[in-house]
Design an enzyme around this catalytic site. Sequence first.
Site, PDB file in Angstrom:
ATOM      1  N   GLY A  94     -14.962   5.334   5.427  1.00 27.83           N
ATOM      2  CA  GLY A  94     -14.023   6.429   5.194  1.00 27.83           C
ATOM      3  C   GLY A  94     -14.564   7.411   4.172  1.00 27.83           C
ATOM      4  O   GLY A  94     -15.239   7.029   3.210  1.00 27.83           O
ATOM      5  N   HIS A 304      -7.969  -4.786  -0.430  1.00 24.92           N
ATOM      6  CA  HIS A 304      -8.978  -3.894   0.158  1.00 24.92           C
ATOM      7  C   HIS A 304     -10.357  -4.568   0.170  1.00 24.92           C
ATOM      8  O   HIS A 304     -11.321  -4.075  -0.426  1.00 24.92           O
ATOM      9  CB  HIS A 304      -9.046  -2.556  -0.584  1.00 24.92           C
TER      10      HIS A 304
END
Length: 338
Positions: A94, A304
């Site tokens: 990302g 995460h």
Amino acid sequence: MADIQQQSKERQEEPKQSYKVLVTHPEVPKEALDLLSQVTEVIVCESLPPNRTEILEKAKGVHALLWGSHEPLNEQVLQAAGPQLKAITTMSAGIDYVDVELLKSHKIPLGHTPIVLNAAVADLAMGLMLAAARRFHEGRQKIDTSTWENFHINWMWGQDIRNATVGFYGFGNIGQTIAQRLQGFDIAGILYTTRNALAEDKEKQFNAKKVSFTELVEKSDIIFIAAPLTPQTHGAFNSTAFQKMKPTAVLVNIARGPIVNQEDLYTALKTQEIFAAGLDVVDSEPLPADDPLLTLPNIVITPHIGSATKRTRTDMAIVAAHNILRGLAGEPMFSPAY
């Protein structure tokens, strides 16, 4: 990784240039640093967590940046580095923390590191799916509080994966890697929402059908969020979406936290509007210890860690290093972001 390994051997034979590369995180794997140091001068930031002041100070005069954190990569960084800056890469798939249009306007190539993390993220996604659908967190709470009630036949019933209709919000490389793993679970089929349809042979391979977002949320038993964070995807999963989902639905997010409105998700889980959720990403990170989501039994949250395996992070770093070396050489990056 075979192509990358071959390129590493070729780089060893190149003469060392006077280029300076700043690596903004001290824990970038040694394999990448060794590769860069063969032909450049490598400067490594030492602070943990990464300190923006140190990054900006050490960026002065460098020719390339290996951006090893999710700190904003913006005009401030470019001004600190100076006009000689020739190449930038992240060490992530990302790039929502990067001012992409700014870099394009300066004609600075940007690399990122997708693909090599697909397997690790897909593995975690499968774990979150199973943990949420089969109530792992709630089950552990029952053990911790000595509230076993297995004298009930319907105690701790979860949701089946077999015969489930599985939805994908975003069906790119990571989504398709998850879909490959689902083939052994005897699912009914896949629905997906993307801007562009897959090729017909791909749809046939996955037994997949492109549908509208409304149809996706209404018909899916399990939904994986695997889309990039953009103005269009931000907050897509909100109260309106949750109201349309099945009360037995399981939501898994391994993309970006802000794609889900967390207040609305809390309400949907608390009121059992949807069955459960598994999240590897939240909004914001790190999630405060007193966040209301953490009071719920029907949610599983990991911090995460989708790409957090030694092999994956090392591969990501090596790809990032090759992005830098190609960018400095004026060649197309190994994994360009645009």
